[in-house]
Design an enzyme around this catalytic site. Sequence first.
Site, PDB file in Angstrom:
ATOM      1  N   LYS A 194       0.846  -1.190   0.000  1.00 39.46           N
ATOM      2  CA  LYS A 194       0.000   0.000   0.000  1.00 39.46           C
ATOM      3  C   LYS A 194       0.878   1.236   0.000  1.00 39.46           C
ATOM      4  O   LYS A 194       1.644   1.473   0.933  1.00 39.46           O
ATOM      5  CB  LYS A 194      -0.909  -0.023   1.232  1.00 39.46           C
ATOM      6  CG  LYS A 194      -1.845   1.180   1.313  1.00 39.46           C
ATOM      7  CD  LYS A 194      -2.836   1.020   2.444  1.00 39.46           C
ATOM      8  CE  LYS A 194      -3.712   2.234   2.605  1.00 39.46           C
ATOM      9  NZ  LYS A 194      -4.687   2.087   3.694  1.00 39.46           N
ATOM     10  N   LYS A 247      -2.153  -1.539  -3.928  1.00 41.43           N
ATOM     11  CA  LYS A 247      -3.003  -0.338  -3.878  1.00 41.43           C
ATOM     12  C   LYS A 247      -2.164   0.916  -3.937  1.00 41.43           C
ATOM     13  O   LYS A 247      -1.194   1.008  -3.176  1.00 41.43           O
ATOM     14  CB  LYS A 247      -3.765  -0.395  -2.560  1.00 41.43           C
ATOM     15  CG  LYS A 247      -4.665   0.774  -2.292  1.00 41.43           C
ATOM     16  CD  LYS A 247      -5.277   0.632  -0.928  1.00 41.43           C
ATOM     17  CE  LYS A 247      -5.981   1.918  -0.583  1.00 41.43           C
ATOM     18  NZ  LYS A 247      -6.486   1.920   0.758  1.00 41.43           N
TER      19      LYS A 247
END
Length: 323
Positions: A194, A247
């Site tokens: 992330k 992400k």
Amino acid sequence: MLEFKRHRRLRSSKNLRSMVRETVLKKEDLIYPIFVKEGENIKNEVSSMPGVYQISLDLLEEEIQTITDLGIVSVIVFGVPKEKDEVGTSAYCENGIVQQAIKKIKEVNNELVVIADTCLCQFTNHGHCGVIEEGIILNDPTLELLSKTAVSQAKAGADVIAPSNMMDGFVAAIRVGLDEAGFSHIPIMSYAVKYSSSFYGPFRDAAHSAPSFGDRKTYQMDPANRLEALREAKSDVLEGADFLIVKPALSYLDIIREVKDNFTYPVVAYNVSGEYSMIKGASLNGWIDEKAVVMEKLISMKRAGADLIITYFAKDVARWLSE
Ligand code: PBG
């Protein structure tokens, strides 16, 4: 005459093109994010995300019915609580908004795969994903709270736990917590990779989770790093992750491919809020063809190696796939 290859032979008709198509997007690939807000009779459109709503529990049934009828098989739940405090108590209390939402969803459609986002930022009054002392986000004291949150979500009926807060050791802590509480059968979909991304802006409007000071750069990753993504994914696999999320998605297609090639677990692309808003904004202005652009973007994520895609476009895509 110069020799050349006739690639166009395989593109000559619609049916032939469909026969040689290498990548497909199916409804089962889609995970739809929902924002559940404490209160009654609420259906607030998120201003920076046209078509995305915060909804209250009493309106959830209709929404889940629509999602089910469209053939979507999975949702990820985000909570917008009334009460916030220093340590995010509303994230792990038994009657928290996420816990209530999970119960409600399972009542409406028990077969829907309900994924619980496990983080503290929506529930802390400072908007950071962990416990804070003198302006520092503390790693290890946060782990215990995450584990508590995950267990409370599993108790409420969550099928999958998706920890998103990027503290070191969060998968291990949650795995141990779930196992000890009798939830060894519940998988972890880790936000393994992330990045500290500017594409999360609209989500923070939707979830009221913007940090009140500083940024998330001491826990989320530097967008410039590729090898670090492999280290992150590797440790999550060792700690027991069952799925690996990358992400955001669009600016990180190379990372999706790396994770797919280096590990054997299902890879999930998170097509984040800012990516949604850019396409929505341009299509509402009539500058692009929304359906064509969305389908091209999602197929590119799958081609990059994503097995599943978390996307705010899931309902539209499910509709388009049925046409
Ligand atoms: C919570 C969380 C965030 C997103 C998903 N879970 C925001 C953040 O890290 O600030 C972003 C999702 C999106 O932008 O669509 N930690």
